[in-house]
Structure formats: C-alpha cells, structure tokens
Scaffold this motif. Sequence first.
Motif, PDB file in Angstrom:
ATOM      1  N   GLY A 157       0.790  -1.216   0.000  1.00 15.59           N
ATOM      2  CA  GLY A 157       0.000   0.000   0.000  1.00 15.59           C
ATOM      3  C   GLY A 157       0.828   1.275   0.000  1.00 15.59           C
ATOM      4  N   LYS A 211      -8.524  -4.788  -3.408  1.00 22.83           N
ATOM      5  CA  LYS A 211      -7.919  -3.504  -3.067  1.00 22.83           C
ATOM      6  C   LYS A 211      -8.787  -2.730  -2.067  1.00 22.83           C
ATOM      7  N   LEU A 212      -8.105  -1.904  -1.276  1.00 22.36           N
ATOM      8  CA  LEU A 212      -8.792  -1.065  -0.298  1.00 22.36           C
ATOM      9  C   LEU A 212      -8.467   0.402  -0.574  1.00 22.36           C
ATOM     10  N   LEU A 264      -8.627  -5.420   8.532  1.00 24.80           N
ATOM     11  CA  LEU A 264      -8.434  -5.016   7.133  1.00 24.80           C
ATOM     12  C   LEU A 264      -7.669  -6.065   6.344  1.00 24.80           C
ATOM     13  N   CYS A 309      -3.645  -1.281   0.109  1.00 25.33           N
ATOM     14  CA  CYS A 309      -4.514  -0.162   0.510  1.00 25.33           C
ATOM     15  C   CYS A 309      -3.918   1.179   0.076  1.00 25.33           C
ATOM     16  N   CYS A 342     -12.716  -1.576  -5.907  1.00 23.45           N
ATOM     17  CA  CYS A 342     -12.152  -1.727  -4.564  1.00 23.45           C
ATOM     18  C   CYS A 342     -13.233  -1.501  -3.517  1.00 23.45           C
ATOM     19  N   PHE A 394      -4.244   4.920   1.085  1.00 23.29           N
ATOM     20  CA  PHE A 394      -4.720   5.691   2.228  1.00 23.29           C
ATOM     21  C   PHE A 394      -4.590   7.167   1.868  1.00 23.29           C
TER      22      PHE A 394
END
Length: 866
Positions: free
Chosen positions: A25, A110-111, A104, A141, A53, A143
């Motif tokens: 990520g 995907k996040l 998580l 992820c 996602c 962020f």
Amino acid sequence: MALIERDGLMSSLQKYFENIAGGEGHCVLLKGEPGIGKTTLVKAFCKEQADACTIYHGACDGLFTPRPLAPLYDVLWQVNKERWPVPPTNEERSVLFANFFQELSTKKGKLLMVFEDIHWADEGTLDFIKFFVRRIDQLPCLFILTYRDNEIYSRHPLRNVLGQLRPDSFTKLALTPLSKEAVVKMAAQKGYSGEDVYSISGGNPFYVNEILASYSPGVPDNIKDAILSVYERQEEGTKNAWQICSVIPEGLEVDRFVKIKSAWDEAMDHCFAISVLVVQNGKVVFKHELYRRTIEESLSPFKRITLNKMMLELFLDSFEESGEIERILHYAKNANEKKLVVKYAPEAARKAASLGAHKEASRLFRTAIEYFEGDDDCQLAEFYEAYAYECYLSNQVKEAIAFTEKVLNLWTEKADIEKTGHNLHFLSRLWWFDGNRKNAESFARQAIGVLKDRPASSTKAMAFSNMSQLKMLSDEPADCILWGEEAIEMAKELGNKEILSHALNNVGTAQMFIPSSEQKGIAMLQQSLEIALQNSYHEHAARAYTNLGSGSVKIKNYAFARKALEEGIRYCEERDLNSWTTYMSSWKARLNFETGNWTVACAIADNLLKNENQLAIFKITVLIVLARIIMRRGEKDALPFLLEAKAEAFETMELQRVIPSMVALLEYEWLTGKKIIENEDIEQTAVLMQEAGIDSEKNEFAFWMKKAGRVLAPLTKEIAEAYDMSSSAKALKAAAFWGNLGCPYEQALFLFEGKEEDKRKAIAMMQELGATAVHEKMKQEMRNLGIKNIPRGIRESTRSNTAFLTGREMDVLRLLKEELQNKEIAAQLYISAKTVDHHISSILFKLDTNSRSKAVSEALRIGILK
C-alpha cells in the motif's frame, strides 16, 4: 463542483492506486487551502474506483475538543458493524489499532481509505495515522489524507508525525488554484466579468463557484461580503436556520436535527432546496464550511451564546445515552456555561488520558482551571495536580513545575502533611527531569523529612521510592537498594502495585550494574514492567522500558537493548508519553553510535536537537553522540557541542552524564592535541567517582585520560581487560572483546596498539567507519614509526557512487542482490554476522529504503549496482 484542471492529480492518484495491486500500500496526502477542491477531488476519484475496490471514509471535526479517533470510529463501523457495535473507547489504543489492522488484512481485493481534514485530528488519530502508514506496505490499501496546509503551523503535531514516517511510504500532492484562463471561461458562461472574478477569488475553486452560483448576487467585493449578501436576502426564518447550523462545526446527526428542525420546518426545507445545507455521512452540514464560518462570525456575542446554549441542552438531554463529553464541552465553552465546563472538562481529560492522549488531557485540565470560579481551594488543587501530572507525561516539564509549586503552597498552608509530602516528592522528580539535581535532592529530602515519622502510606512509600530512584540515577547502588527495599516492603504491606512497580524498577536498575547481580536486576525490571503493563500504569511501564534499554546499553548488551528500546518507543508513541519517547530515542542514538551505525545515530540526534527547548537529560546524550561522530569524521569543529554537553552534565551532577561528557572532551584532546578541560573539572569528576559510579564508566574515563596524556590516580582496583593496552597482547585481547560486542571503533583503537599488520587493519576499519580524522591521525603515527605501505584514505569507489556506499557496503549489497542471508554474507566476506547487520543498516539509511529488496531495487535504479 466539477473537476477543472485536476487531470494531473487524478492521474497521480490512479498511478498509486494501480501500484497497490501487488499488495504493498501507499499513503497520499492531499494538501491545499480551504475551498481548493480536496474533497471534490477525492469524491471524484472514489467514484471512479467504486467498482474496483472497497472504500472507507472518515473525517475529523473542527471542535474545540476533537473526538478521540473520530475518523477511525467512522471507518470501524463501515468495516465491520458487528465487531464494533459501539465505539470501543475503553480499549488500549495499541490493541484497537492492531485489531483494526488485522481486520483489514482479512479483506479481499484492493482497499481505498480516506481521512478528511486531518489538520483537525486529535492526537489519537495522528498516532493511528503513524501506526497505519508505517505498516501500509503490508496491505493492498491506498490511504488518502486531506488537510489544509495553511493551518499546519511550524509546531503543528502533524509535522512531527510526517517527520517520523518513512519517506517512501507516503506522497504529498498539492492542489493549486485555477488558472486565470479557466476562471475567465467559467465566468463567461454565467455572463460575468472573468477578470473581476479571478481578482476576487484568486482562482480558489470554492470562491469562484460560489460567486458564480445562482444564489450568489453578482460579483461582491470579497467572498465574505458575497456570502453575507446572500444571507441578508433570505427570509427571517431561513436566516435563523443558518444561524443555528453555523454553531455546529461537526454537523448534526439527522435524528437530532429533527428535534431542532420542527421549529423552522419551512425555513430548513428552503435551505436544503437551495443546497446550502446537505446531508453527508448521516449528518446535516453546510455544503461549504466557509459559509458556516462566515455566518457564525457575523453573529453577535449574545446570539452566539444563546444558540450554543440551545445546542448544549440538546446534547445534555441525550448525555446518558450518548456520553458525548467532547461535544457537550464544546457547546458549554461557547455558551459561557463555566460550571458545566468545570464539570465536564476533567471528565473529558480523564477519558483522553485513559486512551493515552496525555497532551490532550493536559489541555482539558487547563481548561477546567481557566473556567474555575469559587473558593473551593481543594477542588482547584486537584485540577492543578492533575494538570501538572499530564504535563509531566507529555514533556511539558516547566509547566508541571509551576503548577506543582502552586499546589504545594496551598497544601502547606492547609497543613495537609500527606499531600504536602506527595507534592514535594513529585517536585523532586520534575526538577530531575529539568536537569537540576540540586533541587531534585532538596525536595526529595524535604518529602522524607515531612513523612518519615508518619505511619505507612502510599505517599510515604512513594517518597522513599523517589529517593531510591535519585540514588539509582546518581550511581549510588547501596543507598538506592536501601531506600528501595523499604519502599517495596511498604508497597506490599499496603497492597499498592503502582508503587511496587516503581520501587522494583529502581532497585532492579541498581542491581543490573553490579556484575554479581546483573541477572537479578534484569528480572526485577521485567517484573516491574509486567506489573505496569497488567495494570495500565503508563508512566511506570515507560520507565521500565527506558531503564531496561539504557541499562543494557551501559552493560553492552546491545541486542537486548535494541529490543527493549524499540518496544518501549513504540509503547510510548502510542500513548503520548513524549518524555520517555524522547529519552529512549536519545539512548537509541547512543546505541547506534557505539555499534558503528553512525549515520543512523546522527539522524536521530539531529532530529531531537531540532527542539530548541529540549530538556537537558535528553539533550546531553545526543549532543555527545553528534559531537563525537563529527570530530571523528573531521567534518567541523565539535567543541561547542562538547562544551555545552559538559556544562549541562555537571548541572545534573550524575556520573552517567558527567563521565560521557568528559570522555568526549578527552577524545577531542587526543585527536586535536589541544588542552581543553580545566584541571578542576577533572578533579570534580574524580571526587564524584570516589563516591559513586559504575566500574565500566570509570575504566573508560581512565582509558581516555591516558590517551589524552592526562594524569589521574587510579579509581578502580585494576584496569578492566576491555581497556587494558599495557602490552600489545593485552591490547589485542581487548580488541577481540570489542569486536565480539560489535563495537568497531573501539576494536580498531586497540587493534592499532598491535603489530604493523594490526595497525593496517585498524586504519582500514576507521576508513570503513568514515572516521577520517582518526584515520589521518593513525596514518601520521605510522609514518612517525617508519612504517611503509600505509593504506590510503577514502577509496575512489566510495566517492564514485552517488549514495556514498563504502567498498565493503557495496560488497554486501551485491550479495543482497543474490538474496543471501546475513550468515551466508558473513561467511563469504570473512566478517561477523553482526558486522553484516551494521553494513545493511547503513545501506538502508543511505539509500533511504526500509527493506533489503528495496535497497537492491534502488541501487539498480540509480546505477550503482548492475
């Protein structure tokens, strides 16, 4: 708001999103002024990725007292409502963070997680951001964090967080104003003068859109006038609706909004119709925050108080159900309800402290003090004590001293002996932290004098334990153990685990430095830590980690020290225990210095010294570390740093600081041939060492006295083997000792006392370390002895690579490319696994990476590895 001139930013976000497909990520920080379009950009990007996602969204609120972990709680319920049915406010933050991260990691695909407006984040949220971003390479992820860069002042805590993240773990993207051409084109479509709109708005998308919106009348002189002109044209009911909503910075939940809407049904409906008010994430908010602020600022003081009282009553009615202390406190302050502020601020402070937000807790206790009215001195004294303690935990020591002195005077006047004794021993602790040993000793003696004839009590036991702690810190083990054992006995009698943890820490640390009881001391420290962790005694756990780490550095148990310091720093960072985070970081710098990781040590020291108000006990260690590395490298004159460290050290009158400062100056004298130290300083050090001190430090001092050509009567019965260079054989034995410990500089110093070949090895080691000044001094000594074939200085191969890796580091890097482990590399290069580890640490730092594979990739990218 339509996206205009944001294609580049969207492409960048898309690139980082695609990169997380491999499971690693990344964090993106979107920064810009209010109204620049951060939220619009994020919404557009999330909309594009909705089918690719899982998306989570949280936001910070602009409250006087931010809700702890507000955006994280927003996301928790989105991730798994069943696991977190209510906010887990009583959990330790570290457990909460770890559980959330684990949750998580179970998600497929995907996040995409968004935290908006982190310039308003509380300290707990900033801790979570630091925790999450440090581990983000373990999750697929992206962020995204948004913040207003014009509100991030020089000492804003967000700057500190960003400074502690790996540079490769995050990227900053700045949103810029619209170009003049874009604004002119937009204005022309509405029939307005583009030149005027641009001159007023400066290209800020929000200002531009609000001026051109249908409910904005023409082109006003400035944006505030534009908003107020719209406001003045509304019906009275609509104005009142705007006024009510303007005092709710965080927005209002729909179910609560219904309770205030009924009085203004038609007016409120009109606000929704013209999209001034909207529903976002279940809350009614102004479509644009600048509208809310403008209206709120236009309110008269009396109107603002009235509206805040109305909101206060709304939240008080539901307090038993919601328990939202922070919001009640916000409206109580704005409504000037001082009694309610005094009632709820301490509750909010205790809640913050229980979550580890000690700086926030100190601010809330200070609020209670500021709003306090009346003549209840005892209540005020409680606030003073609580405020001082939270200041102490969060590295605001001078403030803690000032308020503890106030409360001491109050209890002294009331002749309350127990509370007087408590504040006396606490002042002793505070003055020690401030680097004033004289005051620390004085208040410790006063506390014992007040309490010694009284029956056993927690206050008396703590006063004894405090004296034990002072004796431990001044290397007086017999007195430390004497006072400490009395405190331990009293704590057991009283069943007081907190004081037991404190006293075990002191005695254990003293025992640790006595060779025959080293393991006993470590066991006592670990027992102290276990008690503290089991009972959430944050301060005592921090002290146990600190003494385990720093003590292990002193006895040269570097592997154990590294583990203790890393665990301790992580523990303290998660709980706002800034004093201990800084203290352990200073010892981490010393650990890396002693084991040859000078680049890392310098980076830590530089970072700590950026704080101009750093406390002396932290500053001394890093000043010495930085100065010794500088003088060994020959980069610049280290003397100012050394003299400052010596002056601060003698103020503490503790050998654990005095000896290192004197040793550093003696090494400077040896390197430069200049006499710097006054004889009286040497004599004073000798007097202190006759009364206290540990043998290893005394031997180091004696060694450098001899190297610098100084004379001093022996302070120990015999020279330790580690410092014995009375013959070549003994010097080589000492060199082997230091080599086994992983201390290459000391190993080279003693190796140089051997034969010609030993000397050549020694200067080669100095060259590898980058100790240019020492290397040149040794070369000159070899020339004076008539030795031929002396190795040259820094190799051309080191100069020729852009990362300034040494030849040996390049050898290690090539073997890393072959995916060999440390033991395999050591075998191929005929060096120890510890030395390999040092080289890898240096490689990672110089290449600004955090893993072996990334180091190889970066080396290939910049062309120093083929």
